[in-house]
Design an enzyme around this catalytic site. Structure first.
Site, PDB file in Angstrom:
ATOM      1  N   ASP A  10       0.883  -1.153   0.000  1.00  0.00           N
ATOM      2  CA  ASP A  10       0.000   0.000   0.000  1.00  0.00           C
ATOM      3  C   ASP A  10       0.934   1.220   0.000  1.00  0.00           C
ATOM      4  OD1 ASP A  10      -2.325   1.632   0.386  1.00  0.00           O
ATOM      5  OD2 ASP A  10      -1.804   1.743   2.519  1.00  0.00           O
ATOM      6  N   ASP A  12      -0.219   5.025   0.830  1.00  0.00           N
ATOM      7  CA  ASP A  12      -0.528   6.026   1.860  1.00  0.00           C
ATOM      8  C   ASP A  12      -0.436   5.403   3.258  1.00  0.00           C
ATOM      9  OD1 ASP A  12      -1.215   7.992  -0.105  1.00  0.00           O
ATOM     10  OD2 ASP A  12      -3.151   7.020  -0.366  1.00  0.00           O
ATOM     11  N   ILE A  48     -10.024   3.377   2.151  1.00  0.00           N
ATOM     12  CA  ILE A  48     -11.347   3.463   1.495  1.00  0.00           C
ATOM     13  C   ILE A  48     -11.285   4.491   0.361  1.00  0.00           C
ATOM     14  CG2 ILE A  48     -13.795   3.976   1.889  1.00  0.00           C
ATOM     15  CD1 ILE A  48     -12.768   1.454   3.382  1.00  0.00           C
ATOM     16  N   ARG A  50     -12.297   7.321  -2.613  1.00  0.00           N
ATOM     17  CA  ARG A  50     -12.691   8.713  -2.361  1.00  0.00           C
ATOM     18  C   ARG A  50     -14.191   8.869  -2.090  1.00  0.00           C
ATOM     19  NH1 ARG A  50     -10.928  12.181  -7.099  1.00  0.00           N
ATOM     20  NH2 ARG A  50      -9.042  10.985  -6.676  1.00  0.00           N
ATOM     21  N   SER A 117      -5.555   4.862  -4.233  1.00  0.00           N
ATOM     22  CA  SER A 117      -5.533   6.270  -4.652  1.00  0.00           C
ATOM     23  C   SER A 117      -5.231   6.439  -6.131  1.00  0.00           C
ATOM     24  CB  SER A 117      -4.486   7.028  -3.833  1.00  0.00           C
ATOM     25  OG  SER A 117      -4.354   8.343  -4.325  1.00  0.00           O
ATOM     26  N   ASN A 119      -4.215   9.051  -7.189  1.00  0.00           N
ATOM     27  CA  ASN A 119      -3.056   9.948  -7.188  1.00  0.00           C
ATOM     28  C   ASN A 119      -1.742   9.209  -6.931  1.00  0.00           C
ATOM     29  OD1 ASN A 119      -4.449  12.599  -7.449  1.00  0.00           O
ATOM     30  ND2 ASN A 119      -5.436  11.920  -5.554  1.00  0.00           N
ATOM     31  N   ASP A 171      -1.497  -0.306   6.116  1.00  0.00           N
ATOM     32  CA  ASP A 171      -1.721   0.403   7.382  1.00  0.00           C
ATOM     33  C   ASP A 171      -3.207   0.479   7.735  1.00  0.00           C
ATOM     34  OD1 ASP A 171      -2.352   2.219   5.284  1.00  0.00           O
ATOM     35  OD2 ASP A 171      -2.215   3.880   6.714  1.00  0.00           O
TER      36      ASP A 171
HETATM   37  C1  BG6 Z   1      -6.132   5.316  -0.069  1.00  0.00           C
HETATM   38  C2  BG6 Z   1      -6.233   6.178   1.172  1.00  0.00           C
HETATM   39  O1  BG6 Z   1      -4.794   4.943  -0.256  1.00  0.00           O
HETATM   40  O2  BG6 Z   1      -6.583   6.038  -1.219  1.00  0.00           O
HETATM   41  C3  BG6 Z   1      -7.644   6.731   1.315  1.00  0.00           C
HETATM   42  O3  BG6 Z   1      -5.922   5.380   2.303  1.00  0.00           O
HETATM   43  C4  BG6 Z   1      -8.069   7.439   0.041  1.00  0.00           C
HETATM   44  O4  BG6 Z   1      -7.647   7.633   2.402  1.00  0.00           O
HETATM   45  C5  BG6 Z   1      -7.925   6.486  -1.138  1.00  0.00           C
HETATM   46  O5  BG6 Z   1      -9.418   7.872   0.139  1.00  0.00           O
HETATM   47  C6  BG6 Z   1      -8.324   7.124  -2.477  1.00  0.00           C
HETATM   48  O6  BG6 Z   1      -7.417   8.154  -2.783  1.00  0.00           O
HETATM   49  P1  BG6 Z   1      -7.654   9.265  -3.879  1.00  0.00           P
HETATM   50  O7  BG6 Z   1      -6.327   9.997  -3.909  1.00  0.00           O
HETATM   51  O8  BG6 Z   1      -7.931   8.569  -5.179  1.00  0.00           O
HETATM   52  O9  BG6 Z   1      -8.774  10.103  -3.438  1.00  0.00           O
HETATM   53 MG    MG Z   2      -2.864   3.135   3.485  1.00  0.00          MG
END
Ligand code: BG6
Ligand code: MG
Length: 216
Positions: A10, A12, A48, A50, A117, A119, A171
């Site tokens: 993972d 984040d 979770i 977005r 994510s 991102n 995490d």
């Molecule tokens: C996860 C995070 O890695 O990515 C979450 O733990 C987040 O908090 C999820 O909501 C989605 O991320 P993003 O950047 O696409 O909004």
């Molecule tokens: Mg994480």
């Protein structure tokens, strides 16, 4: 000789302190809506996606709103988050991350990133570690979000490694559930009670003893 051939991370909260940036961005949205939201409430949002996160925050405040308004809020949160990670550099890697990636590479493990994510590719670039991975999952192509196993299975398939030969690092409780549902060995990073479903838990990335994990 270890049974493990792949390490799936993972991002984040495991490789970078970006879980904090997600929290800070959601906190701004929650504050604007008058919804009480603290780090403890945020724990349930880790891992979770977005819109799923926004839905949970709105539930905490017993607020419902049209889909278009929700999409607007989710886009605002994402703007705050992107502004935060745009400032990030390799200095924002969590302590121990470079060492853990070096050790995984030295152990001959293929490495992948299984982040929910969208991102993640941008953040990995900011952190200067994109090239360390054989595969980076595209969260947008994954059908069912964590705690479903899909993203970890997609990584294993891309690496051509059977799930039982992969170890996942997470995490978030949802992430540990996803790793276990995928049939992999789960390493939790954080609080042992929160991550009780993991096979082993270390308080931080820096504390991970990869040699012990690979001997499991
Ligand atoms: C996860 C995070 O890695 O990515 C979450 O733990 C987040 O908090 C999820 O909501 C989605 O991320 P993003 O950047 O696409 O909004
Ligand atoms: Mg994480």
């Amino acid at each position: 000789m270890s049974r493990f051939e792949a390490a799936i991370f993972d991002l984040d909260g495991v490789l970078a302190d970006s879980a904090r940036s997600h929290f800070v961005a959601w906190k701004r949205i929650a504050d604007a809506l008058g919804i009480a939201f603290d780090e403890q409430a945020n724990e349930a949002l880790k891992g979770i996606d977005r819109m799923g996160s926004l839905r949970r925050i709105l539930e905490m405040g017993r607020i419902s709103m049209p889909q278009a308004e929700m999409e607007n809020l989710a886009a605002r949160k994402n703007g705050f988050y992107i502004d935060a990670i745009a400032e990030m550099t390799p200095a924002d890697l969590l302590p121990g991350t470079q060492r853990l990636l070096d050790q995984a590479q030295d152990a001959g493990l293929k490495c992948a990133v299984a982040s929910a994510s969208s991102n993640a590719p941008f953040l990995l670039k900011q952190l200067g570690i994109s090239e360390r991975f054989d595969f980076i999952a595209d969260a947008g192509l994954i059908e069912r979000p964590k705690p479903a196993p899909d993203i970890f299975l997609a990584c294993a398939a891309a690496l051509r490694v059977a799930p039982q030969h992969a170890v996942g690092f997470e995490d978030a409780a949802a992430g540990i559930a996803a790793i276990k549902a995928a049939g992999m060995y789960a390493v939790g990073i954080g609080d042992a009670a929160t991550l009780a479903g993991a096979d082993i838990v270390y308080p931080t990335t820096d504390a991970v003893d990869l040699r012990a994990v690979l001997a499991a």
